[in-house]
Design a protein around this motif. Structure first.
Motif, PDB file in Angstrom:
ATOM      1  N   GLN A  99       0.889  -1.262  -0.091  1.00 49.96           N
ATOM      2  CA  GLN A  99       0.126  -0.076   0.064  1.00 49.96           C
ATOM      3  C   GLN A  99       0.868   1.264  -0.046  1.00 49.96           C
ATOM      4  O   GLN A  99       0.669   2.039  -0.746  1.00 49.96           O
ATOM      5  N   LEU A 100       1.952   1.189   0.940  1.00 50.29           N
ATOM      6  CA  LEU A 100       2.783   2.455   0.908  1.00 50.29           C
ATOM      7  C   LEU A 100       3.573   2.691  -0.382  1.00 50.29           C
ATOM      8  O   LEU A 100       3.571   3.822  -0.858  1.00 50.29           O
ATOM      9  N   GLN A 101       3.808   1.659  -0.972  1.00 48.92           N
ATOM     10  CA  GLN A 101       4.644   1.585  -2.124  1.00 48.92           C
ATOM     11  C   GLN A 101       3.737   2.304  -3.280  1.00 48.92           C
ATOM     12  O   GLN A 101       4.127   3.271  -4.148  1.00 48.92           O
ATOM     13  N   ALA A 102       2.542   2.031  -3.269  1.00 47.79           N
ATOM     14  CA  ALA A 102       1.479   2.248  -4.216  1.00 47.79           C
ATOM     15  C   ALA A 102       1.552   4.025  -3.915  1.00 47.79           C
ATOM     16  O   ALA A 102       1.446   4.685  -4.915  1.00 47.79           O
ATOM     17  N   ASN A 103       1.314   4.436  -2.708  1.00 49.73           N
ATOM     18  CA  ASN A 103       1.131   5.735  -2.516  1.00 49.73           C
ATOM     19  C   ASN A 103       2.337   6.550  -2.722  1.00 49.73           C
ATOM     20  O   ASN A 103       2.207   7.787  -3.301  1.00 49.73           O
ATOM     21  N   LEU A 104       3.421   5.999  -2.605  1.00 50.48           N
ATOM     22  CA  LEU A 104       4.882   6.647  -2.909  1.00 50.48           C
ATOM     23  C   LEU A 104       4.509   6.796  -4.418  1.00 50.48           C
ATOM     24  O   LEU A 104       4.966   7.856  -4.869  1.00 50.48           O
ATOM     25  N   GLN A 105       4.283   5.771  -5.200  1.00 52.80           N
ATOM     26  CA  GLN A 105       4.654   5.953  -6.559  1.00 52.80           C
ATOM     27  C   GLN A 105       3.739   6.716  -6.999  1.00 52.80           C
ATOM     28  O   GLN A 105       4.057   7.806  -7.935  1.00 52.80           O
ATOM     29  N   LYS A 106       2.247   7.088  -6.582  1.00 50.93           N
ATOM     30  CA  LYS A 106       1.422   8.115  -6.823  1.00 50.93           C
ATOM     31  C   LYS A 106       2.184   9.628  -6.858  1.00 50.93           C
ATOM     32  O   LYS A 106       1.992  10.391  -7.595  1.00 50.93           O
ATOM     33  N   GLN A 107       2.844   9.650  -5.537  1.00 47.93           N
ATOM     34  CA  GLN A 107       3.589  10.974  -5.336  1.00 47.93           C
ATOM     35  C   GLN A 107       4.829  11.142  -6.239  1.00 47.93           C
ATOM     36  O   GLN A 107       5.512  12.241  -5.963  1.00 47.93           O
ATOM     37  N   GLY A 108       5.327  10.232  -6.591  1.00 46.24           N
ATOM     38  CA  GLY A 108       6.494  10.230  -7.492  1.00 46.24           C
ATOM     39  C   GLY A 108       7.737  10.118  -6.563  1.00 46.24           C
ATOM     40  O   GLY A 108       8.934  10.482  -6.879  1.00 46.24           O
ATOM     41  N   ILE A 109       7.611   9.418  -5.542  1.00 50.11           N
ATOM     42  CA  ILE A 109       8.547   9.296  -4.562  1.00 50.11           C
ATOM     43  C   ILE A 109       9.326   7.934  -4.766  1.00 50.11           C
ATOM     44  O   ILE A 109       8.496   6.698  -4.716  1.00 50.11           O
ATOM     45  N   LYS A 110      10.604   7.725  -4.632  1.00 48.64           N
ATOM     46  CA  LYS A 110      11.286   6.502  -4.881  1.00 48.64           C
ATOM     47  C   LYS A 110      11.104   5.945  -3.500  1.00 48.64           C
ATOM     48  O   LYS A 110      11.287   6.455  -2.505  1.00 48.64           O
TER      49      LYS A 110
END
Ligand SMILES: [Zn+2]
Length: 490
Positions: free
Chosen positions: A288-299
């Motif tokens: 879930q966290l990974q998906a959220n980070l990806q949305k925000q463009g954060i590695k």
């Protein structure tokens, strides 16, 4: 000799940390150059030489440092070679070669004479009288064959690269000085470390580690220094006394790394039933966290929370593995532990977590078992896990359909019902005498089928057993029903 490593906190300032990092960089580069030279020697002489003259290898390290480095390189290379020697035995053992050839090849392997061709004959001795019973000449083609085999094992296991080694430093370049009694020095230890500049050592202040102090054993006069992100890591070593009073209570136990419980033992006991449940829980959060980070463009590597979670999962895996293996060891006190090599594959977990289990998890398991091996002098055997979950541990019949669900095994041939992981662990135990580590999946299956058929009765065609086999894809090409018998019957 069970040597244990203990991390020690240090209080070196940024300047000193930078100096140590420079040394480490040069040390690794030098280690790579030395290893190149050592391999040349190996292919010519058949062995490495830790006292080789290396003056001509250019390095910013002092000659003393280079020698320390060479000792470490050679010790790593020797352990690499001794592992390949074991691989060699297994390949030859499982080959179709005749007994004499096998004996010759193993003789060459035993004295590591693959490349120097020094041995001219192989002497077969009587086990009891030690007298030579047979002398077999070793010929060119034997050497050709041994080189082919040993190179095959090299291919499967890359040479050590030395790109990420820690420095294992002896007194020649790093002296550990303990706080003197009565002196009000702030630190418990000082490490006097030679640097890249001649005559300009640095002093690293180190705090004591009370666990290390409390351990019985000899404090060794060398230490390890490694880098860790923006810091360095200081490790002291202790030689622990052997537990000579260990008396095994059981000849052998075998362990399956299960999908339901973490470990299933052949005795029928399961350990770590909550393990996968916890991991699934963590897995959901991290995905879930990974998906959220990806949305925000954060590695992920830039996210503090992600790194913290990853660390937590690793810590959990490590603690559970160590805790459970300690318990298993204490309960059975075996002389030998047989376990499958690398097989975490849980379809309920993300590929990422499976990878973590396969790499990190298996590393922790191996470390722990190695610890048992050294401290209690027990034997650890890793075996090929192929088809251990589809073979009946009772009658040997192998069939995909034997495995009813993830945790239920029911043999289509003999009807045996058993927990699937426990069944697998029993099959793993059977493989201890021939671990089949290098055999392909196909070959393992062929051996299992042949072993089963050679022990099975000649089933009449009309029998249920015959029908079961004929509907099993695995057996196509291996099994012909006895038609005559069936005609006679009808
Ligand atoms: Zn069976």
């Amino acid at each position: 000799m069970p040597i244990r490593a203990y991390k020690h906190k240090h209080d070196a300032n940024k300047g000193k940390i930078e100096t140590v990092k420079q040394i480490l960089k040069e040390y690794r580069k030098t280690a790579q150059d030395i290893s190149k030279l050592q391999w040349q020697i190996f292919f010519k002489e058949g062995k490495f030489n830790k006292n080789q003259n290396i003056k001509h290898i250019s390095s910013k390290l002092s000659e003393r440092y280079k020698q320390t480095c060479q000792y470490q390189v050679v010790s790593i290379l020797n352990s690499y070679i001794s592992n390949r020697q074991n691989d060699f035995v297994e390949i030859v053992y499982n080959s179709n070669l005749d007994e004499n050839t096998k004996f010759i090849l193993l003789t060459i392997n035993k004295s590591k004479a693959w490349f120097n061709e020094k041995l001219k004959e192989a002497k077969l001795k009587d086990k009891k009288t030690k007298k030579v019973v047979k002398t077999l000449p070793i010929e060119k083609h034997h050497y050709k064959l041994v080189r082919k085999i040993i190179k095959q094992t090299f291919k499967k296991n890359k040479f050590p690269t030395f790109k990420h080694i820690s420095m294992q430093l002896d007194q020649k370049v790093a002296k550990i000085e303990k706080k003197k009694e009565g002196k009000a020095k702030e630190f418990d230890y000082w490490i006097k470390l030679s640097t890249l500049e001649k005559g300009k050592p640095i002093y690293l202040p180190v705090y004591k580690n009370s666990y290390f102090e409390s351990k019985e054993g000899k404090h060794l006069n060398f230490l390890q220094i490694n880098e860790k992100e923006n810091d360095i890591e200081v490790v002291f070593l202790k030689d622990l006394p052997k537990k000579t009073n260990y008396t095994p209570q059981k000849e052998k136990i075998s362990i399956d790394i299960g999908l339901k419980a973490l470990f299933a033992v052949n005795t029928g006991d399961l350990y770590g039933r909550q393990f996968h449940k916890y991991l699934k829980h963590y897995d959901r959060i991290i995905t879930q966290l990974q998906a959220n980070l990806q949305k925000q463009g954060i590695k992920p590597s830039e996210s503090k929370r992600y790194k913290e979670l990853n660390r937590k999962i690793k810590e959990y895996i490590k603690n559970e593995i160590n805790r459970l293996l300690n318990r298993i060891f204490k309960i059975y006190q075996p002389k030998e532990i047989v376990i499958e090599n690398l097989n975490f594959q849980n379809s309920e977990l993300s590929p990422q977590l499976n990878r973590l289990l396969n790499r990190f998890g298996m590393k922790i398991i191996k470390q722990k078992l190695k610890d048992f091996e050294e401290r209690f002098e027990i034997k650890i055997t890793y075996v090929n896990p192929e088809y251990t979950s589809q073979t009946c541990s009772s009658c040997g019949y192998v069939d995909k359909r034997n495995r009813k669900t993830q945790d239920k095994f029911e043999c289509l041939m003999c009807g045996k019902k058993i927990n699937a992981d426990v069944n697998a662990s029993r099959n793993i135990g059977v493989r201890s005498s021939n671990p089949m580590k290098f055999l392909k999946r196909r070959t393992v299956l062929r051996m299992l089928i042949r072993a089963y058929l050679s022990g099975a009765k000649n089933y009449a065609c009309s029998s249920r057993a015959c029908e079961v086999i004929l509907s099993n894809r695995f057996f196509i090409g291996y099994y012909e029903p006895l038609k005559i018998t069936s005609k006679e019957k009808s």
